[in-house]
Design a protein around this motif. Structure first.
Motif, PDB file in Angstrom:
ATOM      1  N   TRP A  96      10.856   5.654   0.640  1.00  0.00           N
ATOM      2  CA  TRP A  96       9.638   6.390   0.999  1.00  0.00           C
ATOM      3  C   TRP A  96       8.505   5.391   1.199  1.00  0.00           C
ATOM      4  N   ASP A  97       7.680   5.650   2.211  1.00  0.00           N
ATOM      5  CA  ASP A  97       6.489   4.818   2.404  1.00  0.00           C
ATOM      6  C   ASP A  97       5.330   5.703   2.830  1.00  0.00           C
ATOM      7  N   LYS A  98       4.156   5.373   2.345  1.00  0.00           N
ATOM      8  CA  LYS A  98       2.986   6.204   2.676  1.00  0.00           C
ATOM      9  C   LYS A  98       2.498   5.958   4.106  1.00  0.00           C
ATOM     10  N   GLY A 154       9.067  -4.330  -8.444  1.00  0.00           N
ATOM     11  CA  GLY A 154       9.210  -5.695  -7.929  1.00  0.00           C
ATOM     12  C   GLY A 154       8.287  -5.868  -6.746  1.00  0.00           C
ATOM     13  N   GLY A 155       8.500  -6.955  -6.024  1.00  0.00           N
ATOM     14  CA  GLY A 155       7.628  -7.242  -4.885  1.00  0.00           C
ATOM     15  C   GLY A 155       7.012  -8.607  -5.060  1.00  0.00           C
ATOM     16  N   ASP A 156       6.140  -8.988  -4.123  1.00  0.00           N
ATOM     17  CA  ASP A 156       5.611 -10.349  -4.167  1.00  0.00           C
ATOM     18  C   ASP A 156       4.658 -10.562  -5.347  1.00  0.00           C
ATOM     19  N   GLY A 157       4.220  -9.490  -5.994  1.00  0.00           N
ATOM     20  CA  GLY A 157       3.381  -9.607  -7.189  1.00  0.00           C
ATOM     21  C   GLY A 157       4.106 -10.283  -8.341  1.00  0.00           C
ATOM     22  N   THR A 200       8.192  -0.866  -5.099  1.00  0.00           N
ATOM     23  CA  THR A 200       7.912  -2.180  -4.482  1.00  0.00           C
ATOM     24  C   THR A 200       6.515  -2.174  -3.859  1.00  0.00           C
ATOM     25  N   ILE A 201       5.642  -1.350  -4.390  1.00  0.00           N
ATOM     26  CA  ILE A 201       4.280  -1.242  -3.853  1.00  0.00           C
ATOM     27  C   ILE A 201       3.379  -2.254  -4.578  1.00  0.00           C
ATOM     28  N   PRO A 202       2.265  -2.659  -3.962  1.00  0.00           N
ATOM     29  CA  PRO A 202       1.395  -3.621  -4.656  1.00  0.00           C
ATOM     30  C   PRO A 202       1.049  -3.141  -6.073  1.00  0.00           C
ATOM     31  N   VAL A 236      10.505   2.959  -3.434  1.00  0.00           N
ATOM     32  CA  VAL A 236       9.162   3.284  -2.942  1.00  0.00           C
ATOM     33  C   VAL A 236       8.589   2.023  -2.296  1.00  0.00           C
ATOM     34  N   GLY A 237       8.318   2.114  -0.992  1.00  0.00           N
ATOM     35  CA  GLY A 237       7.776   0.972  -0.240  1.00  0.00           C
ATOM     36  C   GLY A 237       8.770   0.473   0.802  1.00  0.00           C
ATOM     37  N   ALA A 238       8.412   0.624   2.076  1.00  0.00           N
ATOM     38  CA  ALA A 238       9.273   0.135   3.165  1.00  0.00           C
ATOM     39  C   ALA A 238       8.707  -1.161   3.722  1.00  0.00           C
ATOM     40  N   GLY A 239       8.425  -2.111   2.801  1.00  0.00           N
ATOM     41  CA  GLY A 239       8.012  -3.454   3.195  1.00  0.00           C
ATOM     42  C   GLY A 239       9.223  -4.374   3.104  1.00  0.00           C
ATOM     43  N   MET A 240       8.965  -5.654   3.089  1.00  0.00           N
ATOM     44  CA  MET A 240      10.047  -6.655   3.055  1.00  0.00           C
ATOM     45  C   MET A 240      10.890  -6.509   1.780  1.00  0.00           C
ATOM     46  N   THR A 241      10.240  -6.360   0.612  1.00  0.00           N
ATOM     47  CA  THR A 241      11.000  -6.285  -0.650  1.00  0.00           C
ATOM     48  C   THR A 241      11.847  -5.015  -0.694  1.00  0.00           C
ATOM     49  N   GLN A 286       6.279 -15.074  -5.347  1.00  0.00           N
ATOM     50  CA  GLN A 286       5.275 -15.724  -4.500  1.00  0.00           C
ATOM     51  C   GLN A 286       4.976 -14.774  -3.359  1.00  0.00           C
ATOM     52  N   SER A 287       3.753 -14.878  -2.856  1.00  0.00           N
ATOM     53  CA  SER A 287       3.330 -13.912  -1.841  1.00  0.00           C
ATOM     54  C   SER A 287       3.762 -14.370  -0.451  1.00  0.00           C
ATOM     55  N   ASN A 288       5.052 -14.360  -0.215  1.00  0.00           N
ATOM     56  CA  ASN A 288       5.556 -14.703   1.119  1.00  0.00           C
ATOM     57  C   ASN A 288       6.990 -14.190   1.265  1.00  0.00           C
ATOM     58  N   PHE A 289       7.556 -14.480   2.428  1.00  0.00           N
ATOM     59  CA  PHE A 289       8.898 -14.023   2.782  1.00  0.00           C
ATOM     60  C   PHE A 289       9.926 -14.385   1.703  1.00  0.00           C
ATOM     61  N   ASP A 290       9.938 -15.659   1.266  1.00  0.00           N
ATOM     62  CA  ASP A 290      10.923 -16.076   0.260  1.00  0.00           C
ATOM     63  C   ASP A 290      10.668 -15.416  -1.089  1.00  0.00           C
ATOM     64  N   GLY A 291       9.402 -15.173  -1.399  1.00  0.00           N
ATOM     65  CA  GLY A 291       9.070 -14.466  -2.637  1.00  0.00           C
ATOM     66  C   GLY A 291       9.686 -13.069  -2.616  1.00  0.00           C
ATOM     67  N   CYS A 292       9.635 -12.408  -1.475  1.00  0.00           N
ATOM     68  CA  CYS A 292      10.207 -11.055  -1.360  1.00  0.00           C
ATOM     69  C   CYS A 292      11.731 -11.098  -1.496  1.00  0.00           C
ATOM     70  N   ILE A 293      12.361 -12.138  -0.912  1.00  0.00           N
ATOM     71  CA  ILE A 293      13.827 -12.254  -1.060  1.00  0.00           C
ATOM     72  C   ILE A 293      14.163 -12.456  -2.539  1.00  0.00           C
ATOM     73  N   LYS A 310      -7.653  -3.195   7.248  1.00  0.00           N
ATOM     74  CA  LYS A 310      -8.151  -3.731   5.967  1.00  0.00           C
ATOM     75  C   LYS A 310      -6.955  -4.076   5.080  1.00  0.00           C
ATOM     76  N   TRP A 311      -6.883  -5.314   4.610  1.00  0.00           N
ATOM     77  CA  TRP A 311      -5.848  -5.687   3.631  1.00  0.00           C
ATOM     78  C   TRP A 311      -6.530  -5.798   2.271  1.00  0.00           C
ATOM     79  N   ARG A 312      -6.594  -4.669   1.564  1.00  0.00           N
ATOM     80  CA  ARG A 312      -7.195  -4.690   0.217  1.00  0.00           C
ATOM     81  C   ARG A 312      -6.355  -5.580  -0.698  1.00  0.00           C
ATOM     82  N   ASP A 341       1.055  -9.005  15.362  1.00  0.00           N
ATOM     83  CA  ASP A 341       1.340  -9.083  13.916  1.00  0.00           C
ATOM     84  C   ASP A 341       0.012  -9.142  13.178  1.00  0.00           C
ATOM     85  N   LEU A 342      -0.309  -8.079  12.448  1.00  0.00           N
ATOM     86  CA  LEU A 342      -1.623  -8.053  11.788  1.00  0.00           C
ATOM     87  C   LEU A 342      -1.580  -8.605  10.358  1.00  0.00           C
ATOM     88  N   GLY A 343      -0.395  -8.681   9.773  1.00  0.00           N
ATOM     89  CA  GLY A 343      -0.269  -9.235   8.413  1.00  0.00           C
ATOM     90  C   GLY A 343       0.371 -10.613   8.505  1.00  0.00           C
TER      91      GLY A 343
HETATM   92  C1  LIG Z   1      -3.071 -11.062   6.218  1.00  0.00           C
HETATM   93  C2  LIG Z   1      -1.753 -11.489   5.623  1.00  0.00           C
HETATM   94  C3  LIG Z   1      -1.133 -12.654   6.071  1.00  0.00           C
HETATM   95  C4  LIG Z   1       0.079 -13.057   5.522  1.00  0.00           C
HETATM   96  N1  LIG Z   1       0.697 -14.153   6.036  1.00  0.00           N
HETATM   97  C5  LIG Z   1       1.946 -14.459   5.629  1.00  0.00           C
HETATM   98  C6  LIG Z   1       2.707 -15.435   6.311  1.00  0.00           C
HETATM   99  O1  LIG Z   1       2.245 -16.017   7.314  1.00  0.00           O
HETATM  100  N2  LIG Z   1       3.952 -15.705   5.866  1.00  0.00           N
HETATM  101  C7  LIG Z   1       4.517 -15.031   4.808  1.00  0.00           C
HETATM  102  O2  LIG Z   1       5.669 -15.310   4.456  1.00  0.00           O
HETATM  103  N3  LIG Z   1       3.823 -14.078   4.159  1.00  0.00           N
HETATM  104  C8  LIG Z   1       2.563 -13.760   4.552  1.00  0.00           C
HETATM  105  N4  LIG Z   1       1.872 -12.748   3.944  1.00  0.00           N
HETATM  106  C9  LIG Z   1       2.455 -12.126   2.731  1.00  0.00           C
HETATM  107  C10 LIG Z   1       3.578 -11.148   3.072  1.00  0.00           C
HETATM  108  O3  LIG Z   1       3.162 -10.306   4.099  1.00  0.00           O
HETATM  109  C11 LIG Z   1       3.899 -10.350   1.810  1.00  0.00           C
HETATM  110  O4  LIG Z   1       4.301 -11.238   0.788  1.00  0.00           O
HETATM  111  C12 LIG Z   1       5.048  -9.355   2.006  1.00  0.00           C
HETATM  112  O5  LIG Z   1       4.910  -8.652   3.211  1.00  0.00           O
HETATM  113  C13 LIG Z   1       5.062  -8.393   0.827  1.00  0.00           C
HETATM  114  O6  LIG Z   1       6.099  -7.454   1.004  1.00  0.00           O
HETATM  115  P1  LIG Z   1       6.359  -6.316  -0.093  1.00  0.00           P
HETATM  116  O7  LIG Z   1       7.470  -5.483   0.422  1.00  0.00           O
HETATM  117  O8  LIG Z   1       6.513  -6.923  -1.439  1.00  0.00           O
HETATM  118  O9  LIG Z   1       4.996  -5.476  -0.146  1.00  0.00           O
HETATM  119  P2  LIG Z   1       4.321  -4.629   1.020  1.00  0.00           P
HETATM  120  O10 LIG Z   1       4.584  -5.239   2.326  1.00  0.00           O
HETATM  121  O11 LIG Z   1       2.915  -4.431   0.615  1.00  0.00           O
HETATM  122  O12 LIG Z   1       5.107  -3.247   0.976  1.00  0.00           O
HETATM  123  C14 LIG Z   1       4.745  -2.199   0.115  1.00  0.00           C
HETATM  124  C15 LIG Z   1       4.816  -0.884   0.865  1.00  0.00           C
HETATM  125  O13 LIG Z   1       4.502   0.165  -0.069  1.00  0.00           O
HETATM  126  C16 LIG Z   1       3.787   1.166   0.614  1.00  0.00           C
HETATM  127  N5  LIG Z   1       3.051   1.939  -0.421  1.00  0.00           N
HETATM  128  C17 LIG Z   1       1.981   1.563  -1.163  1.00  0.00           C
HETATM  129  N6  LIG Z   1       1.627   2.544  -2.026  1.00  0.00           N
HETATM  130  C18 LIG Z   1       2.511   3.558  -1.819  1.00  0.00           C
HETATM  131  C19 LIG Z   1       2.695   4.848  -2.403  1.00  0.00           C
HETATM  132  N7  LIG Z   1       1.898   5.307  -3.389  1.00  0.00           N
HETATM  133  N8  LIG Z   1       3.692   5.644  -1.945  1.00  0.00           N
HETATM  134  C20 LIG Z   1       4.534   5.205  -0.933  1.00  0.00           C
HETATM  135  N9  LIG Z   1       4.401   3.991  -0.358  1.00  0.00           N
HETATM  136  C21 LIG Z   1       3.419   3.182  -0.795  1.00  0.00           C
HETATM  137  C22 LIG Z   1       2.888   0.411   1.583  1.00  0.00           C
HETATM  138  O14 LIG Z   1       2.526   1.241   2.669  1.00  0.00           O
HETATM  139  C23 LIG Z   1       3.796  -0.763   2.003  1.00  0.00           C
HETATM  140  O15 LIG Z   1       4.496  -0.467   3.211  1.00  0.00           O
HETATM  141  C24 LIG Z   1       0.688 -12.293   4.484  1.00  0.00           C
HETATM  142  C25 LIG Z   1       0.065 -11.122   4.051  1.00  0.00           C
HETATM  143  C26 LIG Z   1      -1.129 -10.713   4.623  1.00  0.00           C
HETATM  144  C27 LIG Z   1      -1.747  -9.413   4.190  1.00  0.00           C
END
Ligand SMILES: Cc1cc2nc3c(=O)[nH]c(=O)nc-3n(C[C@H](O)[C@H](O)[C@H](O)COP(=O)(O)OP(=O)(O)OC[C@H]3O[C@@H](n4cnc5c(N)ncnc54)[C@H](O)[C@@H]3O)c2cc1C
Length: 341
Positions: A32-34, A314-317, A159-161, A7-12, A320-327, A286-288, A56-58
């Motif tokens: 799956w991603d919302k 799992g995930g950056d939580g 892998t969602i927040p 669950v979650g199509a982010g970096m992690t 660390q909240s960055n690329f290497d944290g996700c790896i 909005k980045w809640r 790039d908004l994030g």
């Molecule tokens: C403004 C900003 C600037 C940043 N700058 C940097 C930077 O310069 N360098 C860097 O390395 N890192 C940076 N980061 C941090 C980096 O983006 C994150 O650490 C990383 O993207 C986290 O990836 P993740 O896969 O763990 O989580 P996420 O990217 O949050 O992926 C989680 C996914 O789960 C999905 N999701 C959530 N709830 C549900 C649900 N109920 N059902 C299905 N899907 C769901 C979401 O849509 C999302 O796609 C930044 C972040 C932000 C917001």
């Protein structure tokens, strides 16, 4: 064939899927991603007038420290070899640089990193699939989404927040222990807004930098000419501008209407860059749950929530909240998953 849901199509999630595919070619793997696109907080938005005009908004760039240059070398080497990451060469004013750090940008937008791993994984990626409930049914996980029928999986990886994990309903809510709940509740995030401004081809934004950290404005923390930052300036594609707000502004305006917040940011932008040309499109994001400000000390990389059937998060939580944290997290998830597939 075991059925695995990430669950979650982010970096992690995307890297976890790619790594999992490498160790088991046979399992059924779904992501799956919302959201309507993959990338998560590594999102790249496009202008509605020209899909090639992107911003790039994030995450903005990847900062590789000497420690991770060694530890995650295979990931950096592969992304550089494919041209997905390239060294950041444009000037970013006010950037904090430590000795030995290297910065990279993604010329095709930061979400191209995530898309690369999703492609490599061969997983079935379903967008607009918002997971709402997880129940136990006949020794499997029955996963509900906002619309459509639930589906059953042998293993589920979240892998969602973290605050969104805690909102999941069904048996899931009762199956996690009080200690796990407390640890999950200890994870906190900052909040901020991002604005993407898209311009017509030929528009000139005459500044000597590609990005600038702002220290004197209560609303705006960072501005970048996104296409210049990524070194892809072209006469055929218009420039794009990215603005990140400060965290205090993000927190104060978290529940306000996007339209009002956008107006406030644009007013402040006029003070910083007076006389900017009129954009053809604007996207306010909005980045809640922006970046993790505190996490659970005892579970580096991942947390196993249930053993039979297997459920983990799992995930950056958890790092660390960055690329290497996700790896780091994706590698920890894989290590734990290996014993169950
Ligand atoms: C403004 C900003 C600037 C940043 N700058 C940097 C930077 O310069 N360098 C860097 O390395 N890192 C940076 N980061 C941090 C980096 O983006 C994150 O650490 C990383 O993207 C986290 O990836 P993740 O896969 O763990 O989580 P996420 O990217 O949050 O992926 C989680 C996914 O789960 C999905 N999701 C959530 N709830 C549900 C649900 N109920 N059902 C299905 N899907 C769901 C979401 O849509 C999302 O796609 C930044 C972040 C932000 C917001």
């Amino acid at each position: 064939m075991k059925r695995v849901l990430i669950v979650g199509a982010g970096m992690t999630g995307s890297l976890c899927a790619a790594l999992l595919r490498k160790v088991s070619g046979t399992l059924y793997l779904a992501v799956w991603d919302k959201a309507g696109d993959s990338g998560g907080r590594m999102t790249t938005a496009s202008s509605p007038h020209n899909p090639l005009c992107t911003a790039d908004l994030g995450a903005q760039y990847v900062t590789c420290t000497p420690h991770y240059a060694k530890k995650h070398q295979i990931f950096y080497d592969e992304l550089l070899a494919h041209g997905i990451l390239k060294p950041l060469t444009s000037p970013i004013e006010g950037m904090m640089m430590k000795e030995g750090d290297c910065n990279f940008v993604a010329p095709q937008g930061i979400s191209s990193v995530v898309k690369h791993y999703l492609k490599q994984s061969g997983a079935e990626v379903y967008l607009r699939h918002c997971v709402t409930q997880i129940n136990l049914r006949n020794g499997k996980w029955e996963v509900f989404k906002e619309t459509g029928s639930p589906e059953q999986f042998d293993l589920v990886v979240l892998t969602i927040p973290v605050p969104q994990i805690l909102q999941l309903q069904g048996d899931f809510a009762n199956l996690i222990s009080e200690c796990q709940r407390q640890q999950l509740e200890s994870v906190s995030y900052s909040s901020r807004y991002a604005l993407g401004l898209f311009y017509e081809a030929g528009t000139k934004i005459d500044v000597p930098w590609a990005g600038q950290y702002i220290t004197s404005n209560p609303c705006i923390r960072f501005v970048s000419i996104d296409n210049k930052k990524r070194n892809i300036e072209s006469s055929e594609i218009g420039p794009s501008l990215v603005i990140h707000t400060t965290v205090p502004f993000g927190v104060t305006h978290l529940e306000h209407s996007i339209k009002d917040v956008q107006e406030l940011i644009l007013q402040q932008l006029e003070n910083i860059l007076p006389g900017l040309p009129q954009p053809v499109a604007i996207k306010c994001q909005k980045w809640r749950h922006s970046q993790v400000t505190s996490g659970p000390a005892k579970c580096p990389g991942q947390m196993t929530l249930h053993l039979k059937p297997f459920l983990m998060c799992g995930g950056d939580g958890f790092t660390q909240s960055n690329f290497d944290g996700c790896i780091t997290s994706a590698l920890c998830l894989l290590e734990a998953l290996k014993n169950h597939i």
